[in-house]
Scaffold this motif. Structure first.
Motif, PDB file in Angstrom:
ATOM      1  N   PHE A 100      12.177   9.833  22.859  1.00 54.65           N
ATOM      2  CA  PHE A 100      13.041  10.149  23.878  1.00 54.65           C
ATOM      3  C   PHE A 100      13.032  11.514  24.209  1.00 54.65           C
ATOM      4  O   PHE A 100      13.140  11.904  25.510  1.00 54.65           O
ATOM      5  N   HIS A 104      12.377  12.793  27.958  1.00 56.19           N
ATOM      6  CA  HIS A 104      13.373  13.719  28.862  1.00 56.19           C
ATOM      7  C   HIS A 104      12.686  14.802  29.339  1.00 56.19           C
ATOM      8  O   HIS A 104      13.019  15.204  30.767  1.00 56.19           O
ATOM      9  N   HIS A 114      20.346  15.855  35.160  1.00 55.69           N
ATOM     10  CA  HIS A 114      21.658  15.080  34.734  1.00 55.69           C
ATOM     11  C   HIS A 114      22.749  16.026  34.793  1.00 55.69           C
ATOM     12  O   HIS A 114      23.625  16.060  34.112  1.00 55.69           O
ATOM     13  N   GLU A 120      22.630  11.480  36.017  1.00 59.38           N
ATOM     14  CA  GLU A 120      22.364  11.318  34.552  1.00 59.38           C
ATOM     15  C   GLU A 120      22.154   9.643  34.541  1.00 59.38           C
ATOM     16  O   GLU A 120      21.349   9.414  33.810  1.00 59.38           O
ATOM     17  N   LYS A 121      22.764   8.883  35.287  1.00 58.77           N
ATOM     18  CA  LYS A 121      22.570   7.560  35.312  1.00 58.77           C
ATOM     19  C   LYS A 121      21.186   7.080  35.723  1.00 58.77           C
ATOM     20  O   LYS A 121      20.609   6.099  35.135  1.00 58.77           O
ATOM     21  N   THR A 124      18.787   8.194  32.823  1.00 55.92           N
ATOM     22  CA  THR A 124      19.054   7.604  31.657  1.00 55.92           C
ATOM     23  C   THR A 124      18.414   6.185  31.826  1.00 55.92           C
ATOM     24  O   THR A 124      17.911   5.735  30.853  1.00 55.92           O
ATOM     25  N   GLU A 125      18.501   5.555  32.903  1.00 59.94           N
ATOM     26  CA  GLU A 125      18.009   4.436  33.176  1.00 59.94           C
ATOM     27  C   GLU A 125      16.398   4.209  33.071  1.00 59.94           C
ATOM     28  O   GLU A 125      15.825   3.470  32.568  1.00 59.94           O
ATOM     29  N   GLN A 127      14.985   6.604  31.698  1.00 61.69           N
ATOM     30  CA  GLN A 127      14.330   7.049  29.999  1.00 61.69           C
ATOM     31  C   GLN A 127      14.228   5.452  29.410  1.00 61.69           C
ATOM     32  O   GLN A 127      13.437   5.499  28.570  1.00 61.69           O
ATOM     33  N   ASP A 128      15.386   4.911  29.554  1.00 61.24           N
ATOM     34  CA  ASP A 128      15.577   3.605  28.763  1.00 61.24           C
ATOM     35  C   ASP A 128      14.303   2.725  29.144  1.00 61.24           C
ATOM     36  O   ASP A 128      13.748   2.022  28.197  1.00 61.24           O
TER      37      ASP A 128
END
Length: 138
Positions: A100, A104, A114, A120-121, A124-125, A127-128
């Motif tokens: 992670f 990041h 972010h 941030e959304k 994050t999406e 990254q996931d």
């Protein structure tokens, strides 16, 4: 992707996780022909860098210094002690947390951020998506 890992922390080999996530990230973001430096440090060193470059006098988990010159994305500093501490606090594997933090920092070299909820959304999406493709789940 050319991945340079500089382990200034200890003799443990973290390359399997770092190479896995960055290879997935390079493919997903279409940055296979780029290079990146991942520097693994202790809390004292990351605190020194955080104070010097961000005027924040505490140890953080990851710092990113984008470059962009000659296909070099930049330098990503990861605190291994913070990574281990956070993995324990969050109840997932050390590999997942290291993955992670690496991703990041990688995304920051590409200009992702972010500061707003929307940024941030998006970050994050992505990254996931990368971590899931590497099978590094929460």
């Amino acid at each position: 992707m050319k991945i340079n890992i500089i382990n200034s922390f200890n003799k443990e080999d973290y390359s399997k996780t770092i190479n896995l996530v960055l290879t997935k990230a390079g493919n997903i973001t279409n940055n296979q022909n780029k290079s990146i430096n991942i520097i693994l440090v202790d809390n004292k060193e990351i605190q020194r860098l955080n104070k010097e470059y961000r005027n924040k006098d505490y140890a953080t988990d990851v710092l990113t210094f984008p470059d962009g010159y000659l296909n070099n994305l930049g330098d990503v500093f990861v605190s291994i002690p913070k990574s281990i501490e956070q993995s324990e606090d969050l109840g997932h594997s050390k590999e997942r947390e290291l993955g992670f933090l690496t991703i990041h920092g990688f995304l920051h070299t590409l200009g992702y951020d972010h500061h707003t909820d929307e940024e941030e959304k998006v970050m994050t999406e992505l990254q996931d998506k990368i971590l899931n493709s590497a099978k590094l789940y929460r």
